[in-house]
Write a protein that holds these residues in place. Structure first.
Motif: not given
Length: 274
Positions: A213-230
Motif C-alpha cells: 500500500x502507499x499512504x501519502x499526504x497532499x501538499x496543500x495551502x488549505x491545511x497549512x496549519x497542520x504540518x503533518x498527518x497521522x
C-alpha cells in the motif's frame, strides 16, 4: 527543392501525472518541446475533452463491459462546473528551427475523483499529430490518500451507489484482505481497498505472499496549519490470527511525503486450502 520532415522532441514521453490535489485547488506542471527540424513549426495544442466529436464518442459502450479492454479514448472524469479539468498554455504558436517552447498544464478539479484524465495532442500545421500526452490526476477532499490493491470500481463516474463487502466477510475468504481506512481527525470511513495475496504452497522455506500500500499526504495551502498527518491500521489481532503481517501499523507523514506499507501473508496452521 528539398523536402524536409518536421520533427520535435518532448520532455514528456507518454504520461503526465499531476498527482493528488485537494478538490477545488489547482496545481501546475511544465514541459518543454524542442524543434529539431530545419524549418519553423506552426503548432496547436488540442485536448480530447474539447473535441467537437466528444459527445459522439461518449455514446460508445464503455470498455470495461466489453470483451476487449483496450481503450481508444482517454477522456475520464470531468468537472461538474463544465470547465475542462486540464488546461494548457500556450495553445498555439510557432517554434523556430532549433529553438524550444515551454508549456504549462493546469489541473483544477472541482470534486473528489481518482479518474481525472484527458489526452493532449501536439498538432503541426493544423493536420499532423506529432506527439500525444496522456494527462492524469486525482482529487481528494482530505489531505491524505491511500492507493494500491485491486480496483473495486470502474474509471467512469456513475450515479449508482455501491457498498463494498464487510471486513468480516473479506477476512473469511482467507487470503483476501479488505482494509477500510479511517482518517483519525475526521472519523469518516474512506473507500475500501482490496489486497489479494497469493501464496505458493510447498516452497521451503515458506515464502510469504506480499502486497503493498502507499499512504501519502497532499501538499496543500488549505491545511497549512497542520504540518503533518497521522495514520493507523486497526483490528490487528484479527489480522494476525488470519496470518497477515503489516510492516507499519501507524505513522506520521509530512506534507508531500509518500510511505510504502508492506503487507504479507502466510497461511496459519489451521488454514484449509479448499
Amino acid at each position: 527543392g528539398h523536402g524536409v520532415m518536421p520533427s520535435i522532441v518532448c520532455s514528456v514521453e507518454e504520461i503526465l501525472n499531476m498527482g493528488y490535489v485537494i478538490a477545488r485547488e489547482k496545481v501546475t506542471s511544465t514541459f518543454k518541446i524542442q524543434n529539431t527540424s530545419m524549418l519553423t513549426l506552426r503548432y496547436s495544442m488540442q485536448l480530447d475533452s474539447l473535441s467537437s466529436t466528444r459527445d459522439k464518442d461518449q455514446q460508445r459502450i464503455p470498455s470495461f463491459i466489453m470483451s476487449s479492454l483496450q481503450r481508444t479514448e482517454f477522456v475520464g472524469t470531468q468537472n461538474y462546473n463544465g470547465l475542462s479539468v486540464f488546461s494548457i498554455f500556450p495553445t498555439e504558436g510557432e517554434i523556430v528551427a532549433g529553438k524550444s517552447q515551454d508549456f504549462t498544464v493546469t489541473f483544477s478539479p472541482d470534486h473528489e475523483s481518482l479518474y481525472y484524465s484527458d489526452c493532449l495532442k501536439v498538432v503541426l500545421f493544423g493536420k499532423e499529430i506529432a506527439h500525444v500526452i496522456r494527462l492524469k490526476g486525482a482529487a481528494r477532499e482530505h489531505p491524505m490518500f491511500v492507493e494500491g490493491g485491486v480496483p473495486l470500481d470502474v474509471p467512469i463516474e456513475s450515479l449508482a451507489v455501491t457498498s463494498p463487502p464487510s471486513s468480516q466477510e473479506a477476512l473469511n475468504g482467507g487470503n483476501v484482505l479488505l482494509l477500510t481506512l479511517y482518517y483519525k481527525t475526521l472519523q469518516e470511513p474512506a473507500k475500501s481497498i482490496l489486497l489479494v495475496l497469493e501464496y505458493i504452497e510447498g516452497e521451503s522455506p515458506p515464502v510469504p505472499a506480499r502486497a503493498e500500500l502507499k499512504v501519502g499526504s497532499i501538499q496543500t495551502a488549505q491545511f497549512a496549519s497542520k504540518k503533518s498527518v497521522e495514520f493507523s491500521l486497526e483490528s490487528l489481532p484479527l489480522l494476525q490470527q488470519k496470518g497477515f503481517t503489516i510492516e507499519a501499523v501507524k505513522g506520521t507523514l509530512e506534507r508531500g511525503q509518500v510511505k510504502c506499507i508492506g503487507v504479507s501473508w502466510v497461511p496459519p496452521a489451521d488454514f484449509r486450502v479448499s
